[in-house]
Design a protein around this motif. Structure first.
Motif, mmCIF file in Angstrom:
data_model
loop_
_atom_site.group_PDB
_atom_site.id
_atom_site.type_symbol
_atom_site.label_atom_id
_atom_site.label_comp_id
_atom_site.label_asym_id
_atom_site.label_seq_id
_atom_site.Cartn_x
_atom_site.Cartn_y
_atom_site.Cartn_z
ATOM 1 N N LYS A 1 0.826 -1.209 0.000
ATOM 2 C CA LYS A 1 0.000 0.000 0.000
ATOM 3 C C LYS A 1 0.858 1.255 0.000
ATOM 4 C CE LYS A 1 -4.219 -1.719 2.250
ATOM 5 N NZ LYS A 1 -5.087 -1.612 3.441
ATOM 6 N N ARG A 2 1.969 1.233 0.725
ATOM 7 C CA ARG A 2 2.844 2.405 0.740
ATOM 8 C C ARG A 2 3.537 2.588 -0.603
ATOM 9 N NH1 ARG A 2 3.818 0.334 6.024
ATOM 10 N NH2 ARG A 2 5.847 -0.564 5.491
ATOM 11 N N LEU A 3 3.999 1.469 -1.170
ATOM 12 C CA LEU A 3 4.756 1.544 -2.420
ATOM 13 C C LEU A 3 3.895 1.911 -3.620
ATOM 14 C CD1 LEU A 3 7.127 -1.511 -1.924
ATOM 15 C CD2 LEU A 3 7.764 0.910 -1.941
ATOM 16 N N VAL A 4 2.579 1.770 -3.494
ATOM 17 C CA VAL A 4 1.699 2.153 -4.601
ATOM 18 C C VAL A 4 1.793 3.654 -4.887
ATOM 19 C CG1 VAL A 4 -0.455 2.742 -3.406
ATOM 20 C CG2 VAL A 4 -0.555 1.552 -5.595
ATOM 21 N N PHE A 5 2.346 4.404 -3.924
ATOM 22 C CA PHE A 5 2.497 5.847 -4.088
ATOM 23 C C PHE A 5 3.841 6.250 -4.687
ATOM 24 C CE2 PHE A 5 -0.568 5.868 -0.409
ATOM 25 C CZ PHE A 5 -1.622 6.454 -1.088
ATOM 26 N N SER A 6 4.639 5.291 -5.145
ATOM 27 C CA SER A 6 5.975 5.626 -5.652
ATOM 28 C C SER A 6 5.930 6.653 -6.768
ATOM 29 C CB SER A 6 6.680 4.348 -6.139
ATOM 30 O OG SER A 6 6.867 3.436 -5.088
ATOM 31 N N ASP A 7 4.984 6.505 -7.671
ATOM 32 C CA ASP A 7 4.849 7.446 -8.791
ATOM 33 C C ASP A 7 4.464 8.848 -8.315
ATOM 34 O OD1 ASP A 7 3.195 8.921 -10.830
ATOM 35 O OD2 ASP A 7 3.857 7.306 -12.133
ATOM 36 N N PRO A 8 3.348 9.031 -7.581
ATOM 37 C CA PRO A 8 2.995 10.396 -7.168
ATOM 38 C C PRO A 8 3.978 11.001 -6.171
ATOM 39 C CG PRO A 8 1.462 8.793 -6.226
ATOM 40 C CD PRO A 8 2.281 8.073 -7.250
ATOM 41 N N TYR A 9 4.590 10.159 -5.317
ATOM 42 C CA TYR A 9 5.548 10.749 -4.374
ATOM 43 C C TYR A 9 6.813 11.189 -5.111
ATOM 44 C CZ TYR A 9 7.417 11.991 0.121
ATOM 45 O OH TYR A 9 7.894 12.726 1.178
ATOM 46 N N ALA A 10 7.219 10.444 -6.135
ATOM 47 C CA ALA A 10 8.356 10.882 -6.951
ATOM 48 C C ALA A 10 8.054 12.217 -7.615
ATOM 49 C CB ALA A 10 8.684 9.820 -8.000
ATOM 50 N N CYS A 11 6.801 12.406 -8.047
ATOM 51 C CA CYS A 11 6.390 13.707 -8.587
ATOM 52 C C CYS A 11 6.606 14.810 -7.554
ATOM 53 C CB CYS A 11 4.910 13.680 -8.989
ATOM 54 S SG CYS A 11 4.557 12.783 -10.503
ATOM 55 N N ALA A 12 6.265 14.508 -6.290
ATOM 56 C CA ALA A 12 6.399 15.504 -5.225
ATOM 57 C C ALA A 12 7.865 15.836 -4.962
ATOM 58 C CB ALA A 12 5.731 15.004 -3.951
ATOM 59 N N VAL A 13 8.726 14.822 -5.006
ATOM 60 C CA VAL A 13 10.162 15.070 -4.834
ATOM 61 C C VAL A 13 10.662 15.995 -5.932
ATOM 62 C CG1 VAL A 13 12.452 13.991 -4.765
ATOM 63 C CG2 VAL A 13 10.518 12.851 -3.679
ATOM 64 N N PHE A 14 10.226 15.730 -7.158
ATOM 65 C CA PHE A 14 10.592 16.573 -8.300
ATOM 66 C C PHE A 14 10.039 17.988 -8.136
ATOM 67 C CE2 PHE A 14 9.655 17.616 -12.958
ATOM 68 C CZ PHE A 14 10.949 18.042 -13.223
ATOM 69 N N GLN A 15 8.795 18.092 -7.673
ATOM 70 C CA GLN A 15 8.189 19.408 -7.482
ATOM 71 C C GLN A 15 8.959 20.227 -6.445
ATOM 72 O OE1 GLN A 15 5.396 20.859 -9.175
ATOM 73 N NE2 GLN A 15 6.075 19.168 -10.454
ATOM 74 N N TYR A 16 9.324 19.606 -5.341
ATOM 75 C CA TYR A 16 10.088 20.340 -4.325
ATOM 76 C C TYR A 16 11.417 20.827 -4.909
ATOM 77 C CZ TYR A 16 12.899 21.505 -0.308
ATOM 78 O OH TYR A 16 13.729 22.176 0.562
ATOM 79 N N GLU A 17 12.086 19.950 -5.636
ATOM 80 C CA GLU A 17 13.351 20.323 -6.275
ATOM 81 C C GLU A 17 13.172 21.509 -7.215
ATOM 82 O OE1 GLU A 17 16.218 17.185 -7.912
ATOM 83 O OE2 GLU A 17 15.327 18.010 -9.750
ATOM 84 N N ALA B 1 5.253 25.140 -14.165
ATOM 85 C CA ALA B 1 4.424 24.007 -14.579
ATOM 86 C C ALA B 1 5.337 22.908 -15.107
ATOM 87 C CB ALA B 1 3.418 24.426 -15.640
ATOM 88 N N SER B 2 5.537 21.876 -14.325
ATOM 89 C CA SER B 2 6.318 20.719 -14.770
ATOM 90 C C SER B 2 5.881 19.511 -13.961
ATOM 91 C CB SER B 2 7.813 20.969 -14.591
ATOM 92 O OG SER B 2 8.134 21.244 -13.258
ATOM 93 N N ILE B 3 5.631 18.425 -14.662
ATOM 94 C CA ILE B 3 5.132 17.210 -14.031
ATOM 95 C C ILE B 3 6.090 16.077 -14.383
ATOM 96 C CG2 ILE B 3 3.159 15.613 -13.970
ATOM 97 C CD1 ILE B 3 1.349 17.970 -14.506
ATOM 98 N N ASN B 4 5.999 15.002 -13.665
ATOM 99 C CA ASN B 4 6.811 13.801 -13.834
ATOM 100 C C ASN B 4 8.056 13.840 -12.950
ATOM 101 O OD1 ASN B 4 5.219 12.252 -15.793
ATOM 102 N ND2 ASN B 4 5.672 13.952 -17.152
ATOM 103 N N PHE B 5 9.047 12.985 -13.261
ATOM 104 C CA PHE B 5 10.160 12.788 -12.344
ATOM 105 C C PHE B 5 11.237 11.980 -13.053
ATOM 106 C CE2 PHE B 5 6.730 9.773 -11.741
ATOM 107 C CZ PHE B 5 7.346 8.577 -12.077
ATOM 108 N N THR B 6 12.409 11.901 -12.433
ATOM 109 C CA THR B 6 13.487 11.082 -12.972
ATOM 110 C C THR B 6 13.623 9.807 -12.136
ATOM 111 O OG1 THR B 6 15.195 12.050 -11.565
ATOM 112 C CG2 THR B 6 14.724 13.180 -13.646
#
Length: 401
Positions: free
Chosen positions: A156-172, A334-339
């Motif tokens: 259940k926690r790992l299902v958020f890997s995609d949106p949380y990676a987006c958040a890491v990218f957004q903070y950066e 405006a930028s979405i996604n992540f590395t």
């Protein structure tokens, strides 16, 4: 190879279907300069539903999915959030969603191309089996490498890997833009050296943060800001009740303030926000998916001078009056996604989080019997949980943990 799964098609009445699918395995490239590799087999184990899936279903109703299908196909297997089992390596993995002929798939330019598993040009994980570039099957932290059954709470926690990676990218990105936007202001204010001024600028960027919307991405952006900026004044704004599960999470776990606007008009909302944060916003993050966001920020004046508007919602149009916008020296980001780096960071953080409490399950048979009804009347209905997921293969899940 054939397998059963759900897939999108262009069809007004039945844009998503469940049935037998002929799997394809074209060589795919992770990054520019790397060789194309045929995918290796992976077995989807636990899958999460994303708003992107819902939007793709709507596009299928309108006959707009042609550019999203894998080359030579008239269907797209959906799903891009979850955990898979890699039989040839006896391990669980998270699929890195985006790759292609580009140096950085999150920032590709006109002469570059990209694909996204489950979203754009490549099949996803809502299927009994699938093929994925072996370099894009990311490892879990070392302590989980020997598992043959994944604890449900961890899944259940790992299902958020995609949106949380987006958040890491957004903070950066907000740090990058905030530093460049305001370090000269700090340089003039403190009469210090440039390196010090840039540090001040990053800190002042997060002085008063408004996150408009209470979905997963907004929550995770707030979590990232709080983890990295302990003194930031962060206010979440949404229509949910003050005592809702999501609002309580914001206050208890993220240590952020919350404002419910269910009975307010736009001017009342704006005043309540500025009263709560003690001034205008230095950052306004729009995650609600509504056009109210930009009106609150620009027309109602909630975004302050030298402020950043982080437009993260897909769909709404953002407009502004050029005269005050220009004189206030505001920036729209405006930028979405992540590395891959962002997703690997997200995986580690999520393993130690409590975000599993946000996930509720739908029975696989209930979903596959009528995917359209499940999307419209349960997964994205008015009373839907923050995140819905499905155990796709129970063989690999320990439901007691």
């Amino acid at each position: 190879m054939k397998a059963y799964g759900t897939y999108f098609v262009n069809d007004e009445k039945e844009p998503i279907r469940y049935g037998e699918i002929n799997l394809i395995n074209p060589p795919r490239q992770r990054l520019r300069g790397e060789e194309k590799k045929a995918g290796i087999e992976a077995i989807p184990v636990f899958c999460g539903f994303c708003g992107t899936d819902f939007e793709l279903m709507k596009m299928g109703r309108q006959g707009l999915l042609d550019k999203k299908f894998p080359e030579g196909q008239s269907r797209l297997i959906n799903g891009h959030e979850g955990v898979v089992w890699v039989p040839s390596e006896n391990r669980f993995a998270i699929v890195l969603i985006r790759g292609g002929d580009s140096f950085d798939p999150t920032r590709f330019t006109e002469d570059e191309t990209y694909f996204e598993y489950g979203c754009d040009g490549a099949d996803g994980i809502f299927c009994d089996r699938g093929y994925f570039n072996p370099d894009m099957l990311l490892h879990l932290p070392s302590e989980y490498e020997g598992l043959t059954k994944l604890p449900l709470s961890l899944a259940k926690r790992l299902v958020f890997s995609d949106p949380y990676a987006c958040a890491v990218f957004q903070y950066e990105r907000m740090c990058d833009i905030g530093e460049a936007q305001n370090y000269r202001v700090e340089l003039a204010k403190f009469k210090c050296d440039e390196i010090t001024a840039r540090k001040y600028a990053v800190k002042s960027t997060f002085e008063r943060v408004v996150i408009f919307g209470l979905g997963t991405t907004g929550l995770f952006i707030g979590d990232q800001i709080r983890k990295n900026q302990k003194d930031a004044n962060i206010l979440f704004v949404a229509r949910s009740d003050e005592n809702s599960k999501k609002a309580q999470l914001v206050k208890d776990e993220l240590k952020c303030d919350y404002l419910s606007t269910s009975d307010m008009n736009e001017s009342e909302t704006a005043k309540a926000i500025t009263d709560k944060i003690g001034g205008t916003a230095t950052i306004f993050v729009g995650t609600s998916g509504t056009e109210i966001e930009h009106r609150i920020a620009f027309e109602q004046g909630v975004l302050g001078c030298n402020g950043i508007y982080n437009s993260f919602s897909l769909g709404p149009k953002v407009t502004y009056n050029t005269m005050p916008f220009g004189f206030k020296n505001q920036v729209i980001l405006a930028s979405i996604n992540f590395t891959q780096k962002h997703m690997e960071t997200a995986i580690k953080l999520l393993c130690d989080s409590k975000f599993d409490r946000l996930v509720e399950l739908i029975d696989k048979d209930e979903f596959t019997d009528n995917p359209i009804d499940a999307y419209e009347n349960k997964i994205y209905s008015k009373g839907a949980p923050l995140k819905t997921a499905v155990i796709w293969n129970k063989k690999y899940i320990d439901e007691e943990k």
